[in-house]
Scaffold this motif. Structure first.
Motif, short mmCIF file in Angstrom:
data_model
loop_
_atom_site.label_atom_id
_atom_site.label_comp_id
_atom_site.label_asym_id
_atom_site.label_seq_id
_atom_site.Cartn_x
_atom_site.Cartn_y
_atom_site.Cartn_z
N LYS A 37 -65.19 2.07 -24.65
CA LYS A 37 -66.29 1.49 -24.97
C LYS A 37 -66.79 0.28 -24.31
O LYS A 37 -67.80 -0.03 -23.96
N GLN A 41 -69.82 -0.69 -21.58
CA GLN A 41 -70.90 -2.03 -21.88
C GLN A 41 -70.71 -2.68 -20.64
O GLN A 41 -71.73 -3.02 -20.16
N LYS A 44 -72.78 -0.90 -18.01
CA LYS A 44 -73.95 -1.03 -18.26
C LYS A 44 -74.56 0.65 -18.37
O LYS A 44 -75.62 1.13 -18.01
N GLU A 46 -73.90 2.48 -21.65
CA GLU A 46 -73.67 2.60 -23.04
C GLU A 46 -75.04 3.61 -23.37
O GLU A 46 -74.85 4.20 -24.44
N ASP A 47 -75.89 3.49 -22.72
CA ASP A 47 -77.45 4.18 -23.16
C ASP A 47 -77.69 5.45 -22.07
O ASP A 47 -78.68 5.94 -22.42
N ALA A 48 -76.65 5.71 -21.15
CA ALA A 48 -76.79 6.92 -20.34
C ALA A 48 -76.68 8.21 -20.97
O ALA A 48 -75.84 8.18 -22.30
N LYS A 49 -77.22 9.24 -20.56
CA LYS A 49 -76.82 10.43 -21.16
C LYS A 49 -75.58 11.01 -20.83
O LYS A 49 -74.91 10.82 -19.72
N ARG A 119 -70.18 8.58 -17.59
CA ARG A 119 -71.11 9.13 -18.49
C ARG A 119 -70.26 10.25 -19.27
O ARG A 119 -70.64 10.51 -20.40
N LYS A 122 -68.50 8.66 -22.04
CA LYS A 122 -69.51 8.19 -23.21
C LYS A 122 -69.38 9.50 -24.18
O LYS A 122 -69.66 9.13 -25.34
#
Length: 170
Positions: A37, A41, A44, A46-49, A119, A122
């Motif tokens: 995690k 972060q 950058k 953390e918001d990717a698919k 990804r 993630k």
């Protein structure tokens, strides 16, 4: 050991060098969820698919002359961070090692593969290695090799894994 070395007992081991350790009746699980995690972060992502696999099966990387150069320091940092993560994530070992071959002069295509690995992480941050309690101590090994599969340098790619009972040990 306390007679020979200065030691203190702080309780059961739960966290060591970035590795998280969970003991249960079934055995021991080693994972790096917290580190994963933090990586997402840091880079950058953390918001990717999330992706379902660390590398597409048809991906072949080479010294792509036409792709633009990327920052080699950033690329090395990403690959180095992923290499540390392979201590508890053998599922990304092959993909990360392929990307590590291009640290001298990384290109945009190489960076895209590294980002795909991130990804994938993630979507699978909680995976790790399980060591189950067992009476079975049979040693079983698997190996595979791709003779001259590297189209540019004609190098072999090989790998293997070893199980002691149901536990992956190497």
């Amino acid at each position: 050991m306390q007679d020979e070395f200065e030691m203190s007992m702080t309780g059961e081991l739960k966290f060591f060098l970035g590795l998280q350790i969970i003991k249960s009746d079934k055995g021991v699980k080693i994972h790096q969820t917290k580190y994963t995690k933090e990586l997402l972060q840091k880079f950058k992502i953390e918001d990717a698919k999330p992706m379902k696999a660390p590398m597409h099966p048809s991906t072949t990387l080479g010294l792509d002359e036409e792709s633009p150069d990327v920052d080699s320091i950033m690329y090395r940092g990403m690959v180095g961070s992923l290499l540390y993560l392979t201590a508890s994530r053998p599922d990304i070992m092959f993909s990360v090692c392929v990307c590590a071959r291009f640290q001298v002069q990384p290109k945009e295509v190489h960076l895209q593969v590294v980002k795909r690995i991130l990804r994938y992480l993630k979507g699978t941050p909680n995976l790790g290695i399980n060591f189950y309690k067992s009476q079975n101590f049979s040693l079983l090994g698997y190996c595979d090799v791709d003779y001259a599969g590297d189209k540019w340098e004609r190098k072999n790619t090989s790998g293997g894994c070893h199980f002691l009972g149901r536990c992956l040990v190497s």
